[in-house]
Design a protein around this motif. Structure first.
Motif, short mmCIF file in Angstrom:
data_model
loop_
_atom_site.label_atom_id
_atom_site.label_comp_id
_atom_site.label_asym_id
_atom_site.label_seq_id
_atom_site.Cartn_x
_atom_site.Cartn_y
_atom_site.Cartn_z
N ASP A 243 0.94 -1.09 -0.15
CA ASP A 243 0.04 -0.10 -0.01
C ASP A 243 0.95 1.04 -0.04
O ASP A 243 2.16 0.94 -0.15
N SER A 244 0.35 2.55 -0.04
CA SER A 244 1.29 3.58 0.06
C SER A 244 2.25 4.07 1.23
O SER A 244 3.21 4.47 1.25
N ALA A 245 2.00 2.93 2.25
CA ALA A 245 2.95 3.09 3.36
C ALA A 245 4.07 1.84 3.47
O ALA A 245 5.11 1.99 4.26
N ASN A 246 3.61 0.91 2.91
CA ASN A 246 4.46 -0.48 3.22
C ASN A 246 5.07 -0.97 1.76
O ASN A 246 4.28 -1.10 0.66
N SER B 174 10.40 -1.14 4.14
CA SER B 174 10.15 0.39 4.29
C SER B 174 8.66 0.41 4.68
O SER B 174 7.64 0.10 3.97
N TYR B 175 8.57 1.49 5.68
CA TYR B 175 7.34 1.90 6.10
C TYR B 175 7.21 3.55 6.20
O TYR B 175 8.09 4.07 6.87
N VAL B 176 6.22 4.09 5.70
CA VAL B 176 5.88 5.49 5.67
C VAL B 176 4.77 5.67 6.69
O VAL B 176 3.96 5.42 6.44
N HIS B 177 5.18 6.37 7.70
CA HIS B 177 4.11 6.77 8.76
C HIS B 177 3.70 8.31 8.75
O HIS B 177 4.44 9.25 8.74
N ASP B 178 2.31 8.60 8.31
CA ASP B 178 1.84 9.71 8.19
C ASP B 178 2.47 10.75 6.80
O ASP B 178 2.47 12.00 7.23
N PHE C 50 10.59 4.52 8.19
CA PHE C 50 11.54 3.75 8.80
C PHE C 50 11.80 2.69 7.79
O PHE C 50 10.96 2.13 7.01
N GLU C 51 13.08 2.33 7.67
CA GLU C 51 13.57 1.27 6.69
C GLU C 51 14.76 0.50 7.33
O GLU C 51 15.59 0.64 8.38
N GLN C 52 14.53 -0.80 7.29
CA GLN C 52 15.53 -1.71 7.74
C GLN C 52 15.76 -2.61 6.44
O GLN C 52 14.96 -3.18 5.61
N CYS C 53 17.20 -3.07 6.39
CA CYS C 53 17.56 -3.56 5.39
C CYS C 53 18.73 -4.61 5.70
O CYS C 53 19.22 -4.55 6.72
N TYR C 54 18.41 -6.08 5.17
CA TYR C 54 19.44 -6.95 5.49
C TYR C 54 20.38 -7.28 4.17
O TYR C 54 19.64 -7.43 3.10
N ASN D 45 26.25 -9.88 5.72
CA ASN D 45 25.50 -10.58 6.69
C ASN D 45 25.29 -9.63 7.92
O ASN D 45 25.50 -9.83 8.89
N ALA D 46 24.47 -8.62 7.53
CA ALA D 46 24.44 -7.30 8.48
C ALA D 46 23.16 -6.67 8.26
O ALA D 46 22.60 -6.82 6.97
N TRP D 47 22.48 -6.00 9.13
CA TRP D 47 21.59 -5.25 9.31
C TRP D 47 21.76 -3.72 8.71
O TRP D 47 22.99 -3.26 9.44
N ASP D 48 21.20 -3.02 8.13
CA ASP D 48 21.23 -1.49 8.50
C ASP D 48 19.82 -0.93 8.59
O ASP D 48 18.93 -1.41 8.13
N PHE D 49 19.71 0.27 9.40
CA PHE D 49 18.76 0.81 9.85
C PHE D 49 18.60 2.29 9.48
O PHE D 49 19.59 2.90 9.60
N GLU D 50 17.49 2.73 9.20
CA GLU D 50 17.44 4.22 8.90
C GLU D 50 16.03 4.70 9.20
O GLU D 50 14.99 4.09 9.05
N VAL D 51 15.85 5.87 9.74
CA VAL D 51 14.68 6.80 10.08
C VAL D 51 14.84 8.07 9.62
O VAL D 51 16.05 8.80 9.73
#
Length: 186
Positions: free
Chosen positions: A101-104, A122-126, A131-135, A140-146
């Motif tokens: 949907d437009s947020a996910n 990726s999740y878009v709030h309002d 908020f994004e998380q990537c593997y 063999n690692a995670w990345d996080f972004e807000v």
């Protein structure tokens, strides 16, 4: 027909570029040259020829890049697929994005022969906070972004687990107040 001419002067280095575009139905033909094409006699350096059908394909002569795009439906959800092969850097990439949907959104990227494979949610709030998380299977690692948009400003924080790198960024893209980016990395 569209044409543009750009010139730049920086630290005693002059550069010039010209681009010509012609729409032929739903196909776009484009030719670009830089000063490297005509300086010291004519050559193919700096010459770019491209054929594009927006949303379907791009063929770029400069580095022999082929890009094909398509959207298919999976369980009534759009899945955007892209195949890119570039002979210039000898790389083949597969991209996909499933939009719930437009947020996910879930997207993935795989570079053939390298083991580089990423899966991102990726999740878009309002419509202002993302908020994004990537593997990354290659690392063999995670990345996080807000990130959060406030008027013309975007504030972003990223964290890469593979190197414990934390970055903060503030950027502005405004017609009236100008454009800038400030980044601090730990």
């Amino acid at each position: 027909m569209k044409a543009s001419l750009k010139g730049r002067y920086a630290n005693e280095k002059n550069t010039t570029a010209a681009t010509f575009s012609v729409n032929a139905g739903d196909i776009k033909l484009q030719a670009s040259i830089t000063d490297a094409t005509v300086v010291d006699g004519s050559s193919l350096n700096g010459l770019t020829l491209a054929v594009e059908k927006p949303g379907s394909f791009i063929i770029d002569y400069d580095d022999f890049r082929f890009q094909f795009m398509n959207t298919v439906r999976v369980a009534e959800l759009p899945l955007k697929l892209t195949y890119i092969h570039s002979r210039g850097d000898n790389r083949t990439v597969f991209d996909g994005a499933l939009i719930f949907d437009s947020a996910n959104k879930v997207s993935g990227n795989y570079t053939l022969g390298t083991g580089n494979c990423n899966l991102k949610y990726s999740y878009v709030h309002d419509e202002v906070t993302t908020f994004e998380q990537c593997y990354d299977w290659g690392k063999n690692a995670w990345d996080f972004e807000v990130s959060r948009r406030v008027a013309d400003d975007v504030f972003k924080a990223t964290y890469q687990t593979w190197n414990s790198d934390l970055a903060l960024e503030w950027s502005r893209n405004s017609k009236f107040n100008g454009t800038f980016k400030v980044t601090k990395t730990k």
